[in-house]
Scaffold this motif. Structure first.
Motif, PDB file in Angstrom:
ATOM      1  N   GLY A 163       0.655  -1.180  -0.028  1.00 26.36           N
ATOM      2  CA  GLY A 163      -0.103   0.343  -0.129  1.00 26.36           C
ATOM      3  C   GLY A 163       1.064   1.483   0.268  1.00 26.36           C
ATOM      4  N   SER A 164       1.873   0.708   0.354  1.00 22.78           N
ATOM      5  CA  SER A 164       3.017   2.596   0.750  1.00 22.78           C
ATOM      6  C   SER A 164       4.314   2.275  -0.260  1.00 22.78           C
ATOM      7  CB  SER A 164       3.394   3.004   2.272  1.00 22.78           C
ATOM      8  OG  SER A 164       1.764   2.719   2.594  1.00 22.78           O
ATOM      9  N   VAL A 165       4.332   1.538  -1.489  1.00 23.47           N
ATOM     10  CA  VAL A 165       5.482   1.801  -1.907  1.00 23.47           C
ATOM     11  C   VAL A 165       5.549   2.490  -2.873  1.00 23.47           C
ATOM     12  CG1 VAL A 165       5.033  -0.958  -2.411  1.00 23.47           C
ATOM     13  CG2 VAL A 165       4.270   0.808  -3.880  1.00 23.47           C
ATOM     14  N   THR A 166       6.755   3.503  -2.493  1.00 26.31           N
ATOM     15  CA  THR A 166       7.659   4.556  -3.969  1.00 26.31           C
ATOM     16  C   THR A 166       8.105   4.335  -5.110  1.00 26.31           C
ATOM     17  OG1 THR A 166       9.162   4.737  -2.636  1.00 26.31           O
ATOM     18  CG2 THR A 166       7.428   5.747  -1.504  1.00 26.31           C
ATOM     19  N   GLU A 167       8.821   2.747  -5.238  1.00 27.45           N
ATOM     20  CA  GLU A 167       8.962   2.964  -6.394  1.00 27.45           C
ATOM     21  C   GLU A 167       8.450   1.227  -6.923  1.00 27.45           C
ATOM     22  OE1 GLU A 167      11.304   3.887  -7.790  1.00 27.45           O
ATOM     23  OE2 GLU A 167      11.673   5.448  -6.771  1.00 27.45           O
ATOM     24  N   PRO A 168       8.046   0.608  -8.158  1.00 24.32           N
ATOM     25  CA  PRO A 168       7.056  -0.520  -8.635  1.00 24.32           C
ATOM     26  C   PRO A 168       7.908  -1.794  -7.965  1.00 24.32           C
ATOM     27  CG  PRO A 168       8.023   0.713 -10.350  1.00 24.32           C
ATOM     28  CD  PRO A 168       8.775   2.043  -9.433  1.00 24.32           C
ATOM     29  N   ALA A 169       7.715  -2.365  -7.142  1.00 22.33           N
ATOM     30  CA  ALA A 169       7.839  -3.747  -6.481  1.00 22.33           C
ATOM     31  C   ALA A 169       7.460  -4.425  -7.568  1.00 22.33           C
ATOM     32  CB  ALA A 169       7.856  -3.088  -5.312  1.00 22.33           C
ATOM     33  N   SER A 170       7.716  -5.650  -7.052  1.00 23.73           N
ATOM     34  CA  SER A 170       7.069  -7.049  -7.623  1.00 23.73           C
ATOM     35  C   SER A 170       7.619  -8.463  -6.398  1.00 23.73           C
ATOM     36  CB  SER A 170       7.447  -7.911  -8.819  1.00 23.73           C
ATOM     37  OG  SER A 170       9.269  -8.489  -8.824  1.00 23.73           O
ATOM     38  N   GLY A 171       6.911  -9.189  -6.229  1.00 16.94           N
ATOM     39  CA  GLY A 171       6.999 -10.456  -5.213  1.00 16.94           C
ATOM     40  C   GLY A 171       5.995 -11.320  -5.008  1.00 16.94           C
ATOM     41  N   ARG A 172       6.469 -11.852  -4.509  1.00 21.73           N
ATOM     42  CA  ARG A 172       5.378 -13.717  -3.665  1.00 21.73           C
ATOM     43  C   ARG A 172       5.347 -13.157  -2.397  1.00 21.73           C
ATOM     44  NH1 ARG A 172       8.122 -18.534  -6.853  1.00 21.73           N
ATOM     45  NH2 ARG A 172       8.871 -17.507  -8.758  1.00 21.73           N
ATOM     46  N   TYR A 173       3.485 -13.512  -2.409  1.00 17.41           N
ATOM     47  CA  TYR A 173       2.889 -13.434  -1.511  1.00 17.41           C
ATOM     48  C   TYR A 173       2.165 -14.660  -0.803  1.00 17.41           C
ATOM     49  CZ  TYR A 173      -0.245 -11.501   2.773  1.00 17.41           C
ATOM     50  OH  TYR A 173      -0.986 -11.695   3.777  1.00 17.41           O
ATOM     51  N   GLU A 174       2.252 -15.324   0.405  1.00 25.28           N
ATOM     52  CA  GLU A 174       1.116 -16.752   0.874  1.00 25.28           C
ATOM     53  C   GLU A 174       0.347 -16.161   1.498  1.00 25.28           C
ATOM     54  OE1 GLU A 174       2.250 -19.581   0.084  1.00 25.28           O
ATOM     55  OE2 GLU A 174       3.952 -18.724  -1.072  1.00 25.28           O
ATOM     56  N   SER A 175      -0.823 -15.758   0.724  1.00 25.39           N
ATOM     57  CA  SER A 175      -2.141 -15.177   1.066  1.00 25.39           C
ATOM     58  C   SER A 175      -2.412 -16.981   2.078  1.00 25.39           C
ATOM     59  CB  SER A 175      -2.708 -15.109   0.435  1.00 25.39           C
ATOM     60  OG  SER A 175      -3.214 -16.267  -0.330  1.00 25.39           O
ATOM     61  N   GLY A 176      -4.161 -16.609   2.269  1.00 26.63           N
ATOM     62  CA  GLY A 176      -5.239 -17.637   3.039  1.00 26.63           C
ATOM     63  C   GLY A 176      -5.289 -18.207   2.027  1.00 26.63           C
ATOM     64  N   ALA A 177      -5.021 -18.284   0.650  1.00 30.85           N
ATOM     65  CA  ALA A 177      -5.489 -18.813  -0.574  1.00 30.85           C
ATOM     66  C   ALA A 177      -4.190 -19.770  -0.988  1.00 30.85           C
ATOM     67  CB  ALA A 177      -6.503 -18.566  -1.592  1.00 30.85           C
ATOM     68  N   GLY A 178      -2.588 -18.937  -0.745  1.00 33.59           N
ATOM     69  CA  GLY A 178      -1.334 -19.729  -1.928  1.00 33.59           C
ATOM     70  C   GLY A 178      -1.581 -18.869  -1.658  1.00 33.59           C
ATOM     71  N   GLU A 179      -0.303 -18.872  -3.393  1.00 34.29           N
ATOM     72  CA  GLU A 179       1.110 -17.868  -3.405  1.00 34.29           C
ATOM     73  C   GLU A 179      -0.077 -17.594  -4.190  1.00 34.29           C
ATOM     74  OE1 GLU A 179       5.075 -17.994  -6.619  1.00 34.29           O
ATOM     75  OE2 GLU A 179       3.648 -19.763  -6.019  1.00 34.29           O
ATOM     76  N   VAL A 180       0.540 -15.886  -4.202  1.00 34.64           N
ATOM     77  CA  VAL A 180       0.386 -14.399  -4.294  1.00 34.64           C
ATOM     78  C   VAL A 180       0.738 -13.465  -6.171  1.00 34.64           C
ATOM     79  CG1 VAL A 180      -1.463 -12.372  -4.883  1.00 34.64           C
ATOM     80  CG2 VAL A 180      -1.798 -14.010  -3.008  1.00 34.64           C
ATOM     81  N   ARG A 181       1.585 -13.724  -6.896  1.00 39.18           N
ATOM     82  CA  ARG A 181       1.951 -13.253  -7.353  1.00 39.18           C
ATOM     83  C   ARG A 181       1.610 -11.539  -7.796  1.00 39.18           C
ATOM     84  NH1 ARG A 181       5.629 -16.939  -9.646  1.00 39.18           N
ATOM     85  NH2 ARG A 181       6.758 -15.458 -11.248  1.00 39.18           N
ATOM     86  N   TYR A 182       2.515 -10.070  -7.561  1.00 39.47           N
ATOM     87  CA  TYR A 182       1.669  -9.118  -7.555  1.00 39.47           C
ATOM     88  C   TYR A 182       2.506  -8.384  -7.969  1.00 39.47           C
ATOM     89  CZ  TYR A 182       4.454  -8.091  -3.711  1.00 39.47           C
ATOM     90  OH  TYR A 182       5.883  -8.123  -2.867  1.00 39.47           O
ATOM     91  N   LEU A 183       2.626  -7.306  -8.620  1.00 43.04           N
ATOM     92  CA  LEU A 183       3.044  -6.421  -8.913  1.00 43.04           C
ATOM     93  C   LEU A 183       2.368  -4.739  -8.559  1.00 43.04           C
ATOM     94  CD1 LEU A 183       5.716  -5.651 -11.060  1.00 43.04           C
ATOM     95  CD2 LEU A 183       4.065  -5.312 -13.328  1.00 43.04           C
ATOM     96  N   ALA A 184       2.914  -4.121  -7.768  1.00 43.68           N
ATOM     97  CA  ALA A 184       2.225  -3.048  -7.281  1.00 43.68           C
ATOM     98  C   ALA A 184       3.120  -1.252  -8.079  1.00 43.68           C
ATOM     99  CB  ALA A 184       2.909  -2.842  -5.658  1.00 43.68           C
ATOM    100  N   VAL A 185       2.633  -0.496  -8.364  1.00 43.77           N
ATOM    101  CA  VAL A 185       3.191   0.433  -9.509  1.00 43.77           C
ATOM    102  C   VAL A 185       2.336   2.057  -8.926  1.00 43.77           C
ATOM    103  CG1 VAL A 185       3.233   1.736 -11.606  1.00 43.77           C
ATOM    104  CG2 VAL A 185       2.962  -0.439 -11.411  1.00 43.77           C
ATOM    105  N   PRO A 186       3.672   2.413  -7.876  1.00 42.82           N
ATOM    106  CA  PRO A 186       3.311   4.101  -7.342  1.00 42.82           C
ATOM    107  C   PRO A 186       2.495   4.708  -8.435  1.00 42.82           C
ATOM    108  CG  PRO A 186       5.547   4.593  -7.384  1.00 42.82           C
ATOM    109  CD  PRO A 186       5.243   2.901  -7.846  1.00 42.82           C
ATOM    110  N   VAL A 187       1.681   5.976  -8.108  1.00 42.95           N
ATOM    111  CA  VAL A 187       0.907   6.321  -8.935  1.00 42.95           C
ATOM    112  C   VAL A 187       0.944   8.131  -8.436  1.00 42.95           C
ATOM    113  CG1 VAL A 187      -1.434   7.049 -10.272  1.00 42.95           C
ATOM    114  CG2 VAL A 187      -0.678   4.805  -9.745  1.00 42.95           C
TER     115      VAL A 187
END
Length: 482
Positions: free
Chosen positions: A104-128
């Motif tokens: 929610g507060s990234v200042t640079e584009p970031a990507s990664g993997r997150y273990e959620s309740g439904a398993g692995e989540v692959r994401y890409l976050a871009v600041p606007v």
């Protein structure tokens, strides 16, 4: 087969998973590229007016792009969740505080993997960011990777199920096939166990499956058992025959020695003469029995190119000295044939000796040979008493004598057996033709295997040997001919 199927399934599964991961990464990058185009243009595509707040930018970006299955768009303003796509998801990332703090507060584009309740989540976050609006915003594209990979997992499970069924069916088929293949081997073992010293008749069943290695094995083992049985039978016959025939002279010798008067020179001389005569007869019996035993061996005859006409003349010269008879050379076959001259001579001399035994001085004995119908015949014919019809088969048996000759012959009754053995070893037979009171003709009939021209000494190597036909041998014994 199980290992091969497991390897194929694993490799296929890993390739499908890798392809799915690559597709998710490409999709994330494509979505971010579209985000950046909209943000950089600064124009709301829905209204054609410039964006006035970052919240408006996030709302447009998320609603403008259609989320795919297992894909999620989220928007955050000042670190707080604000917008998300309407596609249903296994879990609500908007309510996941850990995920909100992560992206929610990234200042640079970031990507990664997150273990959620439904398993692995692959994401890409871009600041606007937007000029004129001090607030910060983040656009997030997320993929539920485990759900996206479910197609690859499903394919792998299907392959495992089909592979397991295939292995089971293959194992069942292999069990049946191996049983059929190994049945001859089990038959060999069972037959071998059933072979004893006294029981050699067991054979492996031949199912006629055709020409293969196991069928060849069955045929070879059965042939070996045939040879073994024949060898043992020959040994038993030799022992039985020797015991049967030698017992009589031994008894005679022992009986005379027991009553011998050493003080009577005449009695000693007579006993010694009788013992010597019986020993000669025993020696002849043993020699004949050994000859019959060798007749069942493969090397009993040694065929070679022979001039049948010259051989007939030589035999005639030999047998005419056996007794004071009227000897006649009837005809000779003019052909070079493959046969064993020593064995043929031995057979005809035995026949001539029999003819001399059953005839008197001056009686006619004829010798001859001829080639006819692909067979080469040698015969001895006499004008003796003949053989009754009911005895003609029995005289070829060992130790058998015809009643007409029992008074005259002092042999062991093996002569015609030897003749039969020699004929059989040549691939032929001994044929007897007799008319009681008129005489007997015994023929040695062998296949006419002609000698090759180069071996026989023919000048023209290219010539094909022909089968000359001599004058047919009379069907009646010599005593019935004019």
């Amino acid at each position: 087969m199980l290992v091969a199927l497991a390897v194929v399934t694993f490799v296929t599964w890993r390739l499908l998973v890798r392809e799915t991961d690559e597709r998710m990464d490409l999709t994330l990058e494509a979505e971010v590229f579209e985000f950046r185009q909209i943000v950089e243009s600064g124009i709301d595509p829905r209204t054609g007016e410039p964006f006035d707040t970052v919240a408006a930018v996030l709302e447009t970006v998320i609603t403008y792009n259609l989320a795919r299955p297992n894909e999620k768009f989220l928007g955050y303003v000042d670190g707080e969740y604000r917008y998300q796509s309407r596609i249903e998801a296994p879990v609500l990332l908007s309510e996941d505080r850990d995920f909100t703090r992560l992206v929610g507060s990234v200042t640079e584009p970031a990507s990664g993997r997150y273990e959620s309740g439904a398993g692995e989540v692959r994401y890409l976050a871009v600041p606007v960011t937007l000029d004129g609006d001090p607030r910060s915003a983040v656009a997030v594209v997320a993929y539920f990777a485990d759900q996206e990979r479910e197609a690859a997992h499903h394919t792998a499970r299907i392959m495992l199920g089909v592979g397991a069924l295939t292995v089971l069916l293959a194992a069942a088929g292999a069990w049946v096939v191996a049983g059929r293949i190994l049945r001859p081997v089990r038959d060999v073992a069972a037959t071998a166990k059933g072979i004893t010293e006294r029981e050699l008749s067991g054979r492996i069943p031949e199912d006629g499956r055709g020409a293969d290695e196991l069928s060849d094995l069955v045929v070879s083992v059965n042939a070996m058992l045939d040879r073994l049985e024949n060898g043992v039978a020959a040994q038993r016959r030799f022992l039985d025959d020797a015991g049967h025939e030698l017992r009589t002279p031994i008894t005679i010798v022992r009986g005379h020695l027991e009553v011998l008067d050493p003080s009577d020179p005449r009695d000693v001389r007579e006993t010694v003469a009788l013992v010597d005569d019986e020993l000669d007869r025993m020696n002849r019996i043993v020699s004949d029995l050994l000859l019959l035993a060798r007749a069942e061996q493969p090397q009993f005859v040694r065929p070679q190119p022979v001039d049948a006409e010259a051989l007939t003349s030589e035999i005639f010269d030999k047998v005419r000295r056996l007794g004071d008879r009227s000897w006649v050379l009837e005809t000779s076959a003019r052909v070079d044939a493959l046969l064993d001259p020593q064995r043929v001579t031995q057979a005809l001399v035995a026949l001539a000796d029999n003819a001399v035994r059953y005839t008197g001085p001056g009686d006619r004995i004829s010798v001859g040979s001829q080639l006819a119908g692909g067979e080469l015949r040698f015969w001895i014919s006499d004008t003796g008493p003949g053989i009754p019809a009911d005895e003609r088969q029995r005289v070829f048996e060992r130790f058998a004598r015809g009643t007409a000759g029992a008074r005259r012959s002092d042999g062991a009754g093996l002569g015609l057996s030897i003749v039969q053995a020699i004929a059989t070893a040549h691939g032929g037979s001994a044929v007897l033709d007799s008319v009681p009171g008129r005489g007997t003709t015994v023929s040695l009939v062998v296949p006419a295997r002609l000698a090759p021209p180069d071996v026989a000494g023919t000048d023209d190597d290219s010539a094909t040997p022909e089968l000359p036909t001599d004058d047919p041998m009379p069907s009646t014994p010599s005593g019935g001919r004019s």
